[in-house]
Design a protein around this motif. Structure first.
Motif, short mmCIF file in Angstrom:
data_model
loop_
_atom_site.label_atom_id
_atom_site.label_comp_id
_atom_site.label_asym_id
_atom_site.label_seq_id
_atom_site.Cartn_x
_atom_site.Cartn_y
_atom_site.Cartn_z
N ALA A 1 0.81 -1.22 0.00
CA ALA A 1 0.00 0.00 0.00
C ALA A 1 0.85 1.26 0.00
O ALA A 1 2.01 1.26 0.42
N VAL A 2 0.24 2.34 -0.45
CA VAL A 2 0.84 3.67 -0.43
C VAL A 2 -0.04 4.56 0.43
O VAL A 2 -1.26 4.57 0.29
N TYR A 3 0.59 5.31 1.34
CA TYR A 3 -0.10 6.17 2.30
C TYR A 3 0.49 7.57 2.15
O TYR A 3 1.68 7.78 2.42
N MET A 4 -0.34 8.53 1.72
CA MET A 4 0.14 9.89 1.44
C MET A 4 -0.59 10.88 2.35
O MET A 4 -1.80 11.06 2.23
N VAL A 5 0.18 11.50 3.25
CA VAL A 5 -0.36 12.50 4.15
C VAL A 5 0.61 13.69 4.15
O VAL A 5 1.72 13.58 3.65
N PRO A 6 0.20 14.84 4.71
CA PRO A 6 1.10 16.00 4.70
C PRO A 6 2.46 15.74 5.35
O PRO A 6 3.43 16.40 5.02
N ARG A 7 2.55 14.77 6.23
CA ARG A 7 3.83 14.47 6.89
C ARG A 7 4.75 13.62 6.03
O ARG A 7 5.88 13.36 6.40
N GLY A 8 4.26 13.13 4.88
CA GLY A 8 5.11 12.36 4.00
C GLY A 8 4.37 11.23 3.31
O GLY A 8 3.19 11.02 3.50
N VAL A 9 5.12 10.50 2.49
CA VAL A 9 4.59 9.37 1.73
C VAL A 9 5.23 8.10 2.27
O VAL A 9 6.44 8.04 2.48
N SER A 10 4.39 7.09 2.51
CA SER A 10 4.86 5.79 2.99
C SER A 10 4.52 4.74 1.96
O SER A 10 3.39 4.68 1.47
N ASN A 11 5.49 3.89 1.65
CA ASN A 11 5.31 2.80 0.69
C ASN A 11 5.48 1.47 1.42
O ASN A 11 6.57 1.19 1.93
#
Length: 147
Positions: A48-58
C-alpha cells in the motif's frame, strides 16, 4: 427468472463490498484515535501507499513508521468521516470521503478538514486499502505544518 436471481446476487455482493469498505474507513479512524496500531496495520495491502502532509509511505513497514510519527506527536485526536462515495470494479474499488479531524498538540486544540482519496483491493476475500491520499481543505491549526 434465473437472470433476475443472478442480478440480485450481484447487487447484494456489490452492497456487501461497499459495506466492507466503509468498515475499513471506520477501522482506519478508530484505530488511529484509540492508538490501536495492530488494528491499523491490519487494513492495509502489503504494498500500500499512504500519502499525508507528513510524508509518503510505501508498504506496511513505512506505514507503521508513519503511524508512530503521527500518534507520538499528538496528545489526543478524533476523526469524523462523512460523505463516502465508493465505486466497485470487480476486486478493485475507489473511494472519496470527507474528514473532519480534531487534535490536541502541546495543549493546543486544532481542527483540520479535508478529503481522503482511496483505492482498495480485494485479497483472499478481504478488502484492504491499496492507496490512501489525504488532501487538506481547511485548517485552524498553526502547528499543522510544524509537526
Amino acid at each position: 427468472m434465473e437472470n433476475g436471481i443472478l442480478d440480485l446476487l450481484e447487487q447484494v455482493q456489490r452492497l456487501r463490498s461497499i459495506q466492507d469498505i466503509r468498515n475499513l474507513i471506520t477501522t482506519y479512524c478508530q484505530s488511529v484515535d484509540s492508538w490501536d496500531k495492530e488494528s491499523f496495520l491490519s487494513i492495509w495491502d502489503k504494498e500500500a501507499v499512504y500519502m499525508v502532509p507528513r510524508g509518503v509511505s510505501n508498504g506496511k513497514k513505512e506505514i507503521a513508521e508513519m503511524y508512530d510519527k503521527i500518534t507520538s506527536a499528538e496528545q489526543n485526536h478524533h476523526h469524523h468521516v462523512t460523505n463516502s462515495k465508493i465505486e466497485i470494479n470487480g476486486d478493485n474499488a475507489t473511494g472519496v470521503s470527507d474528514v473532519l479531524y480534531y487534535r490536541l498538540i502541546n495543549g493546543e486544540s486544532t481542527y483540520l478538514s479535508g478529503r481522503y482519496y482511496d483505492e482498495f483491493c480485494k485479497s483472499s476475500g478481504k478488502w484492504l486499502i491499496k492507496r490512501r491520499e489525504f488532501k487538506p481543505q481547511a485548517t485552524i491549526s498553526p502547528l499543522f505544518n510544524r509537526v
